[in-house]
Design a protein around this motif. Sequence first.
Motif, PDB file in Angstrom:
ATOM      1  N   LYS A 138      75.180  -5.585   4.778  1.00 42.42           N
ATOM      2  CA  LYS A 138      76.115  -5.556   5.904  1.00 42.42           C
ATOM      3  C   LYS A 138      75.733  -4.447   6.878  1.00 42.42           C
ATOM      4  N   GLN A 141      72.823  -5.569   8.896  1.00 44.37           N
ATOM      5  CA  GLN A 141      73.213  -6.533   9.933  1.00 44.37           C
ATOM      6  C   GLN A 141      73.924  -5.851  11.091  1.00 44.37           C
ATOM      7  N   VAL A 142      74.771  -4.878  10.794  1.00 47.77           N
ATOM      8  CA  VAL A 142      75.448  -4.118  11.858  1.00 47.77           C
ATOM      9  C   VAL A 142      74.397  -3.440  12.739  1.00 47.77           C
ATOM     10  N   ILE A 144      71.232  -4.307  13.154  1.00 48.78           N
ATOM     11  CA  ILE A 144      70.515  -5.356  13.899  1.00 48.78           C
ATOM     12  C   ILE A 144      71.333  -5.770  15.112  1.00 48.78           C
ATOM     13  N   ASP A 145      72.625  -5.972  14.911  1.00 48.95           N
ATOM     14  CA  ASP A 145      73.508  -6.374  16.005  1.00 48.95           C
ATOM     15  C   ASP A 145      73.549  -5.309  17.106  1.00 48.95           C
ATOM     16  N   GLN A 148      70.342  -5.452  19.084  1.00 46.82           N
ATOM     17  CA  GLN A 148      70.330  -6.620  19.978  1.00 46.82           C
ATOM     18  C   GLN A 148      71.216  -6.383  21.202  1.00 46.82           C
ATOM     19  N   GLU A 149      72.354  -5.746  21.005  1.00 48.66           N
ATOM     20  CA  GLU A 149      73.259  -5.449  22.121  1.00 48.66           C
ATOM     21  C   GLU A 149      72.593  -4.496  23.102  1.00 48.66           C
ATOM     22  N   GLU A 152      70.197  -6.401  25.455  1.00 51.09           N
ATOM     23  CA  GLU A 152      70.783  -7.421  26.345  1.00 51.09           C
ATOM     24  C   GLU A 152      71.206  -6.843  27.664  1.00 51.09           C
TER      25      GLU A 152
END
Length: 152
Positions: A138, A141-142, A144-145, A148-149, A152
């Motif tokens: 988890k 994944q946090v 990675i997120d 990605q943010e 962007e």
Amino acid sequence: MKENHVQELIDKYIDYSFSVTRKVESLIRKEIGDDLTTEQHYTLKYVQAVDGCTSTELAEEFGVKKSAITGTINRLVERGLIDRKRDEGDRRVIYLSLTEKGHSVFNKTQQKVQNIVETIITKFEQAEIDEFMRTYEKLNQVLIDIKQEETE
């Protein structure tokens, strides 16, 4: 949550994260130091997993600039552990792959790393391991997120 409690959690996270990372890296360095640096080991691990990767992919995966990866790759090429192959369609693109010697050295050091992790992980109950892995996945994944943010 109270602000002082949040600060305590942040401080503990930073302290434990730093301490655990430093100690595990030290154990790995001590065990494989005669064969590879930990950075070289992780580089070989990635190149083996993604046969035919580029130095740009490595830099992105490790979150560093391409120039930082170039030195590591050059040393691994000089030692005969990595091959460089130009893309026939685009000569600017260079693919990296492990040589036979690279596979051998990686497998030897990977076994040493696995032995270290096994020694550590067997100190825990299966339920603790399962919970830790879920939490660590988890966290990954946090992160990675968040990355990605940022892009962007």
